[in-house]
Write a protein that holds these residues in place. Sequence first.
Motif, mmCIF file in Angstrom:
data_model
loop_
_atom_site.group_PDB
_atom_site.id
_atom_site.type_symbol
_atom_site.label_atom_id
_atom_site.label_comp_id
_atom_site.label_asym_id
_atom_site.label_seq_id
_atom_site.Cartn_x
_atom_site.Cartn_y
_atom_site.Cartn_z
ATOM 1 N N ARG A 284 -9.962 10.820 -1.164
ATOM 2 C CA ARG A 284 -10.338 9.992 -0.019
ATOM 3 C C ARG A 284 -9.620 8.672 -0.227
ATOM 4 N NH1 ARG A 284 -16.054 7.282 -0.172
ATOM 5 N NH2 ARG A 284 -14.721 5.761 0.868
ATOM 6 N N GLU A 285 -9.673 7.780 0.756
ATOM 7 C CA GLU A 285 -8.900 6.539 0.644
ATOM 8 C C GLU A 285 -9.267 5.782 -0.631
ATOM 9 O OE1 GLU A 285 -7.605 2.586 3.216
ATOM 10 O OE2 GLU A 285 -9.056 4.023 4.050
ATOM 11 N N ARG B 108 0.837 -1.204 0.000
ATOM 12 C CA ARG B 108 0.000 0.000 0.000
ATOM 13 C C ARG B 108 0.872 1.254 0.000
ATOM 14 N NH1 ARG B 108 -3.026 -2.977 3.829
ATOM 15 N NH2 ARG B 108 -2.237 -1.662 5.530
ATOM 16 N N GLU C 45 -4.788 12.402 -3.213
ATOM 17 C CA GLU C 45 -5.801 11.502 -2.675
ATOM 18 C C GLU C 45 -6.987 12.307 -2.152
ATOM 19 O OE1 GLU C 45 -4.570 8.939 0.522
ATOM 20 O OE2 GLU C 45 -5.838 7.323 -0.256
ATOM 21 N N ARG D 227 1.063 4.176 -2.885
ATOM 22 C CA ARG D 227 0.863 5.591 -2.566
ATOM 23 C C ARG D 227 2.032 6.428 -3.097
ATOM 24 N NH1 ARG D 227 -2.775 7.371 0.963
ATOM 25 N NH2 ARG D 227 -1.428 9.153 1.418
#
Length: 251
Positions: free
Chosen positions: A133-134, A117, A131, A121
Motif C-alpha cells: 500500500r502507499e 517520490r 508496494e 519508488r
Amino acid sequence: MRMNVSAEPHAAGLRPLSARSVVLSLLLGAHPPELPVKDLVRLVEPFGVGGSTLRAALSRMVAAGDLRRADGVYRLSDRLLARQRRQDEAVRPRTRAWDGNWEMVVITATGRGPAERADLRNRLTALRLAELREGVWLRPANLDRALPAGLHRVALTYTARPDEPPRELAARLWPLADWAAVAHALLDRAARAERPAERFTAYAAAVRHLLADPVLPSALLPADWPGEGLRRAYAGYRREVGVTLDAGERE
C-alpha cells in the motif's frame, strides 16, 4: 491493488535496433566494459550498422555522456556502469535460503515533491521490493544484499512475517503470470531467430525483462517459472559474443 512489475508491451518488449542500442548492449555485456573502435566496427557489422553510422553514433554518445573515449577505446560512463551492475545482478542474482521472513520498508519522510517520490519508488523497485500500500514496501528476505544505508533517512526497515499465506501475498504483489508469459515469448523468439539482428534484439529484450524479475523463493513461484531458463539462455548468448570478442583480439 497496484501491480509492481509491468509486463513488457506488444511483441515481448522488442525494440527497433539502432547503432546506439547495439553499442550499449555490447559494452554492457563486456567485462571490463570497454572496446577499441576496430572491435566495435567488426562487432556491429552483422547487425547492419556500417562504419560511418557507428562513428557518428559514438560521437553522439560521447557528447551525451554515455561513453568516454581515450586512445581509440570507448568505455561506459559512470552512470552506465551503475546500469551494468544492475544488469549483472539481474543475470546472476545473489540469493540465500529463505526462512519465511520478509523485508519491510515503511516510508516516513514527508513533504517530498513528485520528482523525489518518483525517484524513491524507482529505487525501491530496483531493490525488488513491491508496494503493498502507499508507503509500505516488502519482499521475501531471500536476497543476499543489504538495503542501502541512505534509505534510513527516509524510511524505517523491519523484518516481518505477514499473516497472509506467502504464495497468495506474492501473487498479489507481483503479476507473475504476465512476467512468465513474456519470458516464454522471449525464449521462443530467440530460439526461432535466424538472423544475428533478430537474436540480438530478442536477447536485449530478455535482459531488460530480467531486471523486472522479483527473484522470489521457489516455494512462492508458479510451476514452470521461466526465470532461470531465461538467465541461462542469455548467459549462453553472452558467451557466444565473448568468443567473438576473444577471436577478434587474437587477430
